[in-house]
Design an enzyme around this catalytic site. Structure first.
Site, PDB file in Angstrom:
ATOM      1  N   CYS A   1     -10.619   0.656   7.880  1.00 41.67           N
ATOM      2  CA  CYS A   1     -10.065   1.935   8.323  1.00 41.67           C
ATOM      3  C   CYS A   1     -10.655   3.107   7.551  1.00 41.67           C
ATOM      4  CB  CYS A   1      -8.541   1.925   8.204  1.00 41.67           C
ATOM      5  SG  CYS A   1      -7.921   1.458   6.575  1.00 41.67           S
TER       6      CYS A   1
ATOM      7  N   GLU B   1       0.853  -1.204   0.000  1.00 41.18           N
ATOM      8  CA  GLU B   1       0.000   0.000   0.000  1.00 41.18           C
ATOM      9  C   GLU B   1       0.880   1.242   0.000  1.00 41.18           C
ATOM     10  OE1 GLU B   1      -2.259  -0.662   3.569  1.00 41.18           O
ATOM     11  OE2 GLU B   1      -3.695  -1.950   2.557  1.00 41.18           O
TER      12      GLU B   1
END
Length: 657
Positions: A419, A322
């Protein structure tokens, strides 16, 4: 540490002083209040049929001894509850809601019961591995989780005046200050996922306890020092890893531990961690006056904004980790561009505006907000993107090419690692905090969003009522209310997308020659109640091209109007978007369509489509001729894509010369 406290250059106007009344943004704020926050409460309580299980609330109940069961979810699952509480706090600032407040109070009581006598609070280690707390900071997010709870505690106290959660998080921070440091028996380390740094500064600002600022500075100063803390920690536990049965391999760049933070030259590794770290660095620099930290923040900002940021304000080009990859590597179809990363970029930009008001920070803040953040949530408030691609072909995303597994052609109901949805909620609920700041006798206007702001400069109470036509038109009008005439300066940001700007004060043109400083038009005069100021921004349709080193966009162009980036979508243009061409001299027309996706401006153009008739079964041909046929192209705002079902999408289109 040990330096004299620094002086804030520009102090944000608090959420309590701002009331947003804006046709565009109130839809999303009301959506957060009426749909998103209730939906997320149901999600973290596992009440949504078909959505991935969360376990977040039940984990707290189990840790509190109120229920029996096993821990469920990721090691950082507690943060979903913390971010939900933080969003609730911001909503309570702008509108009282007794039922919502009671729900939050009840959750806070459960959290308090789950806290250990030392102050430690983490349901994973309380329930599942009580003997392993603080043993794997590299991977297990203990300080990250603590940081999110600290942010929630500060926000809830500021909103309600209730100390329950604030006292809980002060005990968390006190425990951290005991556990970490260079003294005997302390851990001389830091977390694998930065976040606690900025949270501790918020706690310092709220409580005035310098200890919290000092421990934040400690974590920042310690990061990247040699010998490697993460390697030593791994050796101490036999190099086991939390995530599987293999031995751990530590990539220092992934964790931003390859160099001390003041020596880092480029953004590398996990994108969210980078910008959370930088937000914390800017906070500490602001409070301590540490010029070396400020220089590092500027250097890394420049690298991100000029070499590693998507046109949409997305960051993190690589699915593996990521993460950032390298300068000018900005693929559109395999991009990661996590919603949380753009939110973190907004946090960083907001803090840089406090250090040095400059429109380059607010421009990026606006770009990420209007594009990637809004794209991360559907118009119904119940579906979300974790990854924000700039080019999508559903058959590829859902096919056998594993390089595209992370890309989704439609928004998802919920995520096991959730998240992003609560991060969107807390940002939009606190949007008023990002609009204005003050320095001396200057009021800075960073975002043009309608509403009232009440503030005080040198004892003079000032009310500004802003009427904004953004993002569709380029005007912002300010009505000024004062008890008595007062001299002060209004600094209005001139966005990077505005080809021209004009200011009118009480119906008369105000010359901006020599009045634009660091991207802000500064209007200083003695103001009286009833004065009106209007900023008029030219908002042409812009053809945007990439730096020549961005190989993925060679020969392509993107469209932008105002703060909004536009894209082609299959619903308007048919499939095989890669066959479309936009002539360089094509006339671009802007039309408003009130029945489309909540009412949007659409850009239309006469373009072309490549046609290969009677190709046959050959994979390659030497005698193929492409017919170029006229095609009517329609571009919609990027934030609005994927609200009409599954289909192809592309931000960048081939340009025909």
């Amino acid at each position: 540490m040990g330096q004299a406290l620094g002086k804030v250059q520009a102090k944000p106007v608090s959420l309590k002083q701002v009331q947003i009344t804006d046709h565009f943004w109130n839809y999303y704020i009301d959506l957060v209040r009426d749909v998103v926050v209730p939906y997320q409460w149901d999600a973290i309580n596992d009440r949504i049929e078909g959505a991935e299980r969360s376990g977040a609330v039940s984990n707290f109940k189990i840790a509190a001894g109120l229920e029996k069961g096993d821990f469920y979810g990721f090691v950082f699952q507690d943060t979903d509850v913390a971010k939900w509480l933080e969003a609730v706090a911001y909503l309570l600032v702008t509108k009282r809601d007794d039922a919502l407040e009671q729900l939050a109070d009840e959750m806070i009581d459960i959290i308090g019961k789950a806290q250990q006598p030392s102050g430690y609070l983490n349901t994973y280690f309380t329930i599942k591995e009580p003997g392993k707390k603080w043993k794997n900071l590299t991977e297990c997010h203990e300080l990250y989780s603590a940081g999110h709870m600290i942010e929630a505690g500060v926000a809830y106290y500021n909103a309600t005046g209730k100390r329950n959660l604030l006292d809980i998080v002060c005990r968390i921070a006190d425990d951290i200050a005991v556990v970490f440091g260079d003294g005997p028996g302390q851990i001389a380390g830091y977390d694998g996922h930065q976040e606690v740094e900025l949270a501790l500064v918020k706690l310092y600002e709220t409580t005035g306890n310098r200890k919290y600022l000092d421990i934040s500075s400690y974590f920042i100063d310690k990061r990247g020092q040699q010998p490697s803390f993460f390697e030593a920690e791994a050796d101490a536990r036999g190099r086991s890893t939390h995530w599987n049965n293999n031995k751990i391999h530590i990539d220092p760049e992934y964790f931003q531990t390859h160099l001390p933070v003041r020596e880092q030259e480029a953004a590398v590794g996990h994108a969210v961690r980078v910008v959370y770290m930088l937000a914390g660095m800017a906070d500490v620099a602001r409070e301590t006056g540490d010029e070396s930290l400020i220089d590092a923040c500027r250097r890394l900002w420049d690298n991100i904004a000029s070499k590693q940021m998507y046109i949409t304000g997305g960051i993190g080009s690589m699915a593996h980790g990521e993460a950032f990859s390298f300068d000018y590597d900005l693929p559109n179809d395999t991009v990661y561009s996590e919603t949380c990363a753009s939110i973190g970029l907004i946090f960083f930009a907001h803090r840089m505006l406090q250090l040095e008001p400059n429109s380059r920070y607010a421009d990026v803040m606006e770009r990420a907000l209007f594009n990637t953040v809004l794209a991360g949530m559907s118009r119904d408030g119940r579906h979300f993107f974790y990854v924000n691609p700039l080019e999508v072909t559903p058959d590829v995303c859902e096919g056998k090419n594993k390089n595209f597994n992370h890309v989704k052609p439609v928004r998802q109901e919920w995520f096991g690692c959730a998240c992003c949805p609560p991060n969107i909620a807390r940002l939009l609920a606190s949007l008023g905090e990002y609009m204005y700041s003050t320095s001396g006798n200057t009021i800075y206007s960073h975002l043009y969003i309608g509403g009232e702001v009440e503030l005080s400069l040198d004892g003079t109470k000032i009310k500004l009522n802003q009427h904004s036509s953004l993002p569709w038109e380029g005007t912002a009008r300010f009505e000024i209310s004062l008890a008595k005439p007062a001299a002060f300066e209004l600094a209005l940001r001139i966005p990077d997308w505005a080809s021209e700007a004009a200011v009118v004060v009480n119906g008369e043109a105000y010359a901006l020659t020599d009045k634009v400083v660091d991207g802000y038009a500064r209007i200083e005069r003695v103001w009286t109640s009833g004065d009106q100021l209007e900023l008029v921004l030219d908002m042409p349709i812009l053809r945007v091209r990439s730096h020549p080193l961005v190989k993925q966009n060679a020969g392509k162009v993107a469209l932008q109007r105002g703060p909004l980036v536009y894209c082609l979508e299959e619903a308007d243009n048919g499939a095989q978007l890669q066959q479309l061409l936009l002539p360089q001299d094509a006339k671009l027309e802007d039309t408003y369509e009130d029945s489309l996706i909540g009412g949007i401006h659409v850009i239309k153009a006469e373009g072309s489509r490549l046609q290969f008739e009677q190709w046959g079964t050959q994979l390659y041909r030497t005698n193929a001729e492409a017919a170029i046929e006229p095609a009517n192209l329609a571009f919609i705002p990027y934030y609005a894509w994927a609200n009409r079902g599954k289909g192809e999408m592309a931000v960048w289109v081939k340009e025909r010369f």
